[in-house]
Write a protein that holds these residues in place. Structure first.
Motif: not given
Length: 94
Positions: A58-77
């Motif tokens: 239905x067009x939902x999902x993360x907005x344009x201001x949502x953080x990049x998942x790959x960057x969040x994972x790398x930061x956590x690692x």
């Protein structure tokens, strides 16, 4: 609590389930209850995934201001690696 009765269980099915229960050190009752609980959890997970897929369709999902998942994972690692280094004493000064 509800009591369930299952009729016409083939002997070989009962025997296999009983063996699984014994290998886990459980009664057949406890083992079957754990199987039913796990199945119920899977059902809830399937419903959650269906809800997510519907929202995305239905067009939902993360907005344009949502953080990049790959960057969040790398930061956590990186954070975990630094924490582990400090915990083992390799991150301190000599």
């Amino acid at each position: 609590m509800t009591v369930l009765t299952i009729r016409d269980v083939p002997d070989e099915v009962r025997d296999a389930l009983g063996q699984d229960a014994r290998e886990r050190g459980q009664s057949l009752q406890a083992f079957l209850l754990s199987v039913l609980k796990r199945q119920a959890a899977f059902s809830r997970n399937r419903q959650l995934l269906a809800d997510v897929e519907r929202d995305l369709a239905e067009g939902g999902g993360a907005g344009v201001d949502a953080p990049d998942a790959a960057e969040l994972l790398e930061q956590e690692r990186t954070n975990r690696a630094e924490t582990a280094d400090h915990a083992h004493g390799s991150g301190g000064a000599a």
